[in-house]
Write a protein that holds these residues in place. Structure first.
Motif, PDB file in Angstrom:
ATOM      1  N   LYS A  30      73.336  48.823  42.214  1.00 52.25           N
ATOM      2  CA  LYS A  30      71.953  49.173  41.555  1.00 52.25           C
ATOM      3  C   LYS A  30      70.701  48.817  42.643  1.00 52.25           C
ATOM      4  O   LYS A  30      70.953  47.757  43.268  1.00 52.25           O
ATOM      5  N   ILE A  31      69.776  49.927  42.877  1.00 53.57           N
ATOM      6  CA  ILE A  31      69.061  49.855  43.813  1.00 53.57           C
ATOM      7  C   ILE A  31      67.641  49.919  43.091  1.00 53.57           C
ATOM      8  O   ILE A  31      67.443  51.038  42.634  1.00 53.57           O
ATOM      9  N   GLU A  32      66.692  48.931  43.149  1.00 50.83           N
ATOM     10  CA  GLU A  32      65.070  49.189  42.560  1.00 50.83           C
ATOM     11  C   GLU A  32      64.485  49.857  43.672  1.00 50.83           C
ATOM     12  O   GLU A  32      64.280  49.166  44.827  1.00 50.83           O
ATOM     13  N   LEU A  33      63.609  50.657  43.319  1.00 48.00           N
ATOM     14  CA  LEU A  33      62.842  51.617  44.070  1.00 48.00           C
ATOM     15  C   LEU A  33      61.292  51.636  43.753  1.00 48.00           C
ATOM     16  O   LEU A  33      61.198  51.832  42.529  1.00 48.00           O
ATOM     17  N   HIS A  34      60.601  51.553  44.692  1.00 47.29           N
ATOM     18  CA  HIS A  34      59.016  51.631  44.361  1.00 47.29           C
ATOM     19  C   HIS A  34      58.391  52.718  45.522  1.00 47.29           C
ATOM     20  O   HIS A  34      58.709  52.065  46.650  1.00 47.29           O
ATOM     21  N   LEU A  35      57.783  53.652  45.036  1.00 46.40           N
ATOM     22  CA  LEU A  35      57.010  54.542  46.074  1.00 46.40           C
ATOM     23  C   LEU A  35      56.176  53.290  47.063  1.00 46.40           C
ATOM     24  O   LEU A  35      56.022  53.660  48.251  1.00 46.40           O
ATOM     25  N   SER A  36      55.178  52.719  46.182  1.00 47.41           N
ATOM     26  CA  SER A  36      54.164  51.855  46.814  1.00 47.41           C
ATOM     27  C   SER A  36      54.829  50.477  47.161  1.00 47.41           C
ATOM     28  O   SER A  36      55.948  50.402  46.747  1.00 47.41           O
ATOM     29  N   ASN A  37      54.075  49.533  47.680  1.00 51.21           N
ATOM     30  CA  ASN A  37      54.610  48.127  47.657  1.00 51.21           C
ATOM     31  C   ASN A  37      53.887  47.380  46.759  1.00 51.21           C
ATOM     32  O   ASN A  37      52.495  46.872  46.967  1.00 51.21           O
ATOM     33  N   PRO A  38      54.488  46.962  45.741  1.00 53.22           N
ATOM     34  CA  PRO A  38      53.693  46.415  44.633  1.00 53.22           C
ATOM     35  C   PRO A  38      53.351  45.121  44.815  1.00 53.22           C
ATOM     36  O   PRO A  38      52.440  44.560  44.517  1.00 53.22           O
ATOM     37  N   HIS A  39      53.903  44.320  45.925  1.00 50.84           N
ATOM     38  CA  HIS A  39      53.356  43.043  46.687  1.00 50.84           C
ATOM     39  C   HIS A  39      52.137  43.097  47.204  1.00 50.84           C
ATOM     40  O   HIS A  39      51.543  42.333  47.339  1.00 50.84           O
ATOM     41  N   ALA A  40      51.863  44.194  47.749  1.00 51.84           N
ATOM     42  CA  ALA A  40      50.608  44.604  48.356  1.00 51.84           C
ATOM     43  C   ALA A  40      49.406  44.892  47.468  1.00 51.84           C
ATOM     44  O   ALA A  40      48.335  45.296  47.624  1.00 51.84           O
TER      45      ALA A  40
END
Ligand code: DQA
Length: 158
Positions: A98-108
């Motif tokens: 499984k790969i979790e993906l986000h367009l943005s960088n939620p940590h920033a």
């Protein structure tokens, strides 16, 4: 021989890509992103199933379907990433890579986006690369399903 099958599952509001805060999520629509994923998959003889849902229960249903049918799951759970224990539990019960993906960088971004209920139960996370992240996630899924990338979750405690 049956083809390797990847699932791509997108969560809430990702149907609005292209119009939704393009300065954060980019100008590509979900249909365009899914088309580039299909082009990528065709070149590598990979079968691809794509889903988008705005509802948490349906997201869980898609994860359960991937657990049964798919060789790997790529998931952008949208805001449910930060809120959903049901998402966490469904992913924990899903055996394929499984790969979790986000367009943005939620940590920033805002602090409420820093916690993910998915990250501890996936092989890895790709974020901050916009629409290209989907291709990076496909490459990662390919590596995991073709023995090119080690499954480091095997030594994970919980
Ligand atoms: C997102 C990040 C989430 O915080 C947000 O709620 C989304 C999209 C992303 O792809 O960057 O809906 O998952």
């Amino acid at each position: 021989m049956t083809k390797t099958l990847f699932y791509i599952v997108n969560g809430p509001n990702l149907n609005l890509l292209g119009q939704r805060e393009p300065e954060i999520y980019g100008h590509e629509t979900l249909a365009e992103i899914e088309q580039s994923c299909r082009d990528w998959a065709k070149k590598r003889d990979i079968a691809l199933t794509t889903h988008q849902t705005n509802s948490e229960g349906t997201l869980v249903d898609h994860i359960q379907a991937a657990a049964k049918d798919a060789d790997a799951l790529i998931i952008n759970p949208g805001a449910y990433t930060h809120t959903s224990i049901a998402l966490h539990d469904a992913l924990a019960a899903c055996k394929p890579p499984k790969i979790e993906l986000h367009l943005s960088n939620p940590h920033a971004r805002e602090p409420f986006r820093h916690r993910s209920f998915a990250s501890s139960v996936v092989n890895g996370v790709i974020c901050g690369f916009g629409a290209h992240g989907y291709i990076l996630a496909l490459e990662a899924a390919y590596g995991l399903t073709h023995g090119l990338t080690s499954d480091l979750t095997l030594g994970r405690k919980s």
